[in-house]
Design a protein around this motif. Structure first.
Motif, PDB file in Angstrom:
ATOM      1  N   ALA A  78       0.630  -0.968  -0.405  1.00 47.91           N
ATOM      2  CA  ALA A  78      -0.177  -0.167   0.084  1.00 47.91           C
ATOM      3  C   ALA A  78       0.614   0.614  -0.491  1.00 47.91           C
ATOM      4  O   ALA A  78       2.293   1.144   0.059  1.00 47.91           O
ATOM      5  CB  ALA A  78      -1.283  -0.217   1.470  1.00 47.91           C
ATOM      6  N   THR A  79      -0.023   2.210  -0.434  1.00 49.22           N
ATOM      7  CA  THR A  79       1.122   3.600  -0.509  1.00 49.22           C
ATOM      8  C   THR A  79      -0.050   4.804  -0.006  1.00 49.22           C
ATOM      9  O   THR A  79      -1.401   4.914   0.028  1.00 49.22           O
ATOM     10  CB  THR A  79       1.760   4.376  -1.830  1.00 49.22           C
ATOM     11  N   LEU A  83       2.482  10.756  -7.461  1.00 44.66           N
ATOM     12  CA  LEU A  83       3.270   9.610  -7.565  1.00 44.66           C
ATOM     13  C   LEU A  83       2.829   8.707  -6.555  1.00 44.66           C
ATOM     14  O   LEU A  83       3.084   7.080  -6.695  1.00 44.66           O
ATOM     15  CB  LEU A  83       3.853  10.189  -6.357  1.00 44.66           C
ATOM     16  N   SER A  84       1.738   8.295  -5.017  1.00 51.30           N
ATOM     17  CA  SER A  84       1.825   7.172  -4.926  1.00 51.30           C
ATOM     18  C   SER A  84       0.820   6.590  -5.317  1.00 51.30           C
ATOM     19  O   SER A  84       1.068   5.071  -6.019  1.00 51.30           O
ATOM     20  CB  SER A  84       0.615   7.853  -3.584  1.00 51.30           C
ATOM     21  N   SER A  85      -0.343   6.664  -6.791  1.00 48.19           N
ATOM     22  CA  SER A  85      -0.679   5.691  -7.787  1.00 48.19           C
ATOM     23  C   SER A  85       0.439   5.280  -8.185  1.00 48.19           C
ATOM     24  O   SER A  85      -0.054   4.044  -8.641  1.00 48.19           O
ATOM     25  CB  SER A  85      -2.154   6.932  -8.107  1.00 48.19           C
ATOM     26  N   THR A 114      -0.367  -8.159  -3.295  1.00 49.39           N
ATOM     27  CA  THR A 114      -1.626  -7.897  -3.771  1.00 49.39           C
ATOM     28  C   THR A 114      -1.941  -6.214  -3.249  1.00 49.39           C
ATOM     29  O   THR A 114      -1.002  -5.540  -2.280  1.00 49.39           O
ATOM     30  CB  THR A 114      -2.396  -8.629  -1.878  1.00 49.39           C
ATOM     31  N   ASP A 115      -2.934  -5.554  -3.623  1.00 43.08           N
ATOM     32  CA  ASP A 115      -3.079  -4.783  -4.313  1.00 43.08           C
ATOM     33  C   ASP A 115      -3.742  -4.254  -2.472  1.00 43.08           C
ATOM     34  O   ASP A 115      -4.901  -3.619  -3.157  1.00 43.08           O
ATOM     35  CB  ASP A 115      -3.326  -3.821  -5.724  1.00 43.08           C
ATOM     36  N   CYS A 116      -3.158  -3.137  -1.874  1.00 43.49           N
ATOM     37  CA  CYS A 116      -4.158  -2.921  -0.951  1.00 43.49           C
ATOM     38  C   CYS A 116      -4.564  -0.936  -1.502  1.00 43.49           C
ATOM     39  O   CYS A 116      -4.676  -0.467  -0.236  1.00 43.49           O
ATOM     40  CB  CYS A 116      -3.372  -2.716   0.124  1.00 43.49           C
ATOM     41  N   ARG A 117      -3.749  -0.653  -2.234  1.00 44.06           N
ATOM     42  CA  ARG A 117      -4.326   0.293  -2.942  1.00 44.06           C
ATOM     43  C   ARG A 117      -3.626   1.691  -1.856  1.00 44.06           C
ATOM     44  O   ARG A 117      -2.534   1.613  -1.290  1.00 44.06           O
ATOM     45  CB  ARG A 117      -5.465   1.149  -2.974  1.00 44.06           C
ATOM     46  N   ALA A 118      -3.533   3.266  -3.162  1.00 41.52           N
ATOM     47  CA  ALA A 118      -3.020   4.053  -2.272  1.00 41.52           C
ATOM     48  C   ALA A 118      -3.906   4.593  -1.394  1.00 41.52           C
ATOM     49  O   ALA A 118      -5.333   4.594  -1.466  1.00 41.52           O
ATOM     50  CB  ALA A 118      -2.769   4.615  -3.178  1.00 41.52           C
ATOM     51  N   PRO A 161       6.407  16.968  -1.613  1.00 44.05           N
ATOM     52  CA  PRO A 161       6.320  15.663  -1.449  1.00 44.05           C
ATOM     53  C   PRO A 161       6.409  14.239  -1.279  1.00 44.05           C
ATOM     54  O   PRO A 161       7.960  14.494  -1.057  1.00 44.05           O
ATOM     55  CB  PRO A 161       5.951  15.710  -3.078  1.00 44.05           C
ATOM     56  N   LYS A 162       5.701  13.886  -0.194  1.00 44.76           N
ATOM     57  CA  LYS A 162       6.190  12.716   0.212  1.00 44.76           C
ATOM     58  C   LYS A 162       5.167  11.553   0.240  1.00 44.76           C
ATOM     59  O   LYS A 162       3.871  11.598   0.213  1.00 44.76           O
ATOM     60  CB  LYS A 162       6.720  12.724   1.647  1.00 44.76           C
ATOM     61  N   VAL A 163       5.386  10.462  -0.337  1.00 48.95           N
ATOM     62  CA  VAL A 163       4.950   9.085  -0.459  1.00 48.95           C
ATOM     63  C   VAL A 163       5.087   7.905   0.432  1.00 48.95           C
ATOM     64  O   VAL A 163       6.622   8.171   0.277  1.00 48.95           O
ATOM     65  CB  VAL A 163       4.906   8.691  -1.829  1.00 48.95           C
TER      66      VAL A 163
END
Length: 382
Positions: free
Chosen positions: A264-265, A284-286, A299-303, A317-319
């Motif tokens: 996840a992000t 950037l997170s996406s 597994t994609d836990c999404r942004a 900006p930070k991710v």
């Protein structure tokens, strides 16, 4: 509500402070059950989790310091109290964030919405008062709010801070060369003090995240960027101090449930104040999330938007990348594989490059490589 005075509470507990907290959450429209009860029951547990999700903080159903702090921020709406600058104890709250939003729409407040009535907010208020023909005393009472309501367009969107962030991104070209990036690794002990890791868990996270971070910085350096590696001992404001283009923090998660897994992000923002988020951080997170899942099979836990202190403290900006769960056997097995960690590093660098590509130059997820970037820019990929 000084959060240090209250214990950490969870379902099944009882405490007099719960009556106050329930009243505050009920005012926000959350179903808290019996507001006169000091019991932490199932209904209130659901309300706390919904509130945590709305505010972009860890959704664990625990009423601890971070959640108490957010409850206090949500206590006031703009107009509930007179606002002014106090250098000793600055006023904080959702009402301050709403004021900052209105001033930003007028182009007078150009900083991030931080919920704090600090010197920048005071200067913006005085500027607005001067332009509106009000005594520029920095005091936000009924007269100032009435004047502001008359000039802020209800249909306007975004903030000057967000606009500047977008302009800075699009006006600097597509190359990563010459940009500064801070790559943090294993920062859970610094950023999430309420999450108590054993020494073994902290060492494992530092080792795995540190290896991914070194692979990221190696690739960025090969592309002509200045890449700085940081860890849990580093200043969380390092990105601002260095004038970095972006900060990427890499950690692993741990859960009492061995089933929890995936990547996840997170970027700065929350669902309550969507216009106050970092647009570059969200983009950037996406990109990082999509590249990671396309290249690794996790597994994609999404942004997600989050208002953690580790995200809100920076203007850069930070991710925050949660690269798998060490408490999950399959994730741990994958993270032990050199090729998987290398793919993660590749995904992060490619995502950083995608951030600066515009329009038709933006390739499909999972197709761009650092080697291709190096060839296009005349750099040599190691």
């Amino acid at each position: 509500m000084p959060t240090s005075l209250f214990p950490t509470l969870r379902r099944g507990d009882s405490h007099p402070v719960l009556q106050v907290t329930k009243s505050q959450l009920a005012r926000l429209g959350l179903p808290v059950g019996d507001a006169e009860s000091d019991e932490f029951d199932r209904t209130f547990d659901s309300a706390i989790r919904e509130f945590q999700q709305q505010r972009g903080i860890v959704c664990d159903g625990v009423l601890g310091p971070e959640t108490f702090s957010q409850v206090e921020l949500a206590r006031f709406r703009l107009g509930d109290r007179v606002l002014s600058f106090d250098p000793v104890r600055p006023m904080r709250g959702d009402d301050v964030a709403e004021l900052q939003m209105r001033l930003s729409r007028l182009g007078m407040y150009t900083e991030r919405l931080d919920f704090i009535f600090g010197p920048q907010t005071d200067a913006a208020v005085r500027d607005a008062q001067q332009n509106l023909g009000i005594q520029p005393d920095g005091i936000v009472g009924p007269a100032t709010l009435h004047a502001l309501s008359g000039v802020v367009r209800s249909g306007s969107a975004g903030t000057v801070f967000a606009l500047r962030e977008r302009v800075r991104l699009t006006a600097t070209g597509a190359s990563l060369a010459g940009r500064v990036f801070v790559i943090e690794a294993g920062t859970t002990p610094r950023d999430f003090t309420a999450l108590h890791l054993s020494q073994e868990q902290a060492d494992a996270e530092a080792r795995i995240s540190g290896d991914i971070a070194r692979r990221v910085t190696g690739r960025l350096t090969a592309l002509g960027a200045a890449a700085i590696t940081a860890d849990a001992r580093s200043d969380p404001r390092l990105g601002d101090e260095l004038g970095a283009a972006a900060v990427v923090s890499i950690t692993q998660d741990h859960s009492p449930s061995p089933v929890a897994n995936g990547v996840a992000t997170y970027y700065f923002g929350n669902s309550v104040r969507e216009q106050g988020l970092s647009p570059t951080g969200r983009r950037l997170s996406s990109f990082i999330q999509r590249e990671l899942t396309a290249r690794t099979g996790f597994t994609d836990c999404r942004a997600h938007a989050a208002s953690w202190d580790s995200l809100s403290v920076l203007r850069t900006p930070k991710v925050h990348v949660v690269a798998g769960y060490l408490s999950n056997a399959e994730d741990a097995r994958r993270l032990a594989d050199d090729t998987v960690r290398d793919s993660m590093a590749e995904a992060i660098v490619v995502a950083l490059q995608r951030l600066y590509l515009q329009g038709e130059a933006d390739p499909e997820t999972g197709t761009l490589s650092v080697t291709a970037i190096a060839e296009a820019t005349g750099k040599t990929h190691p």
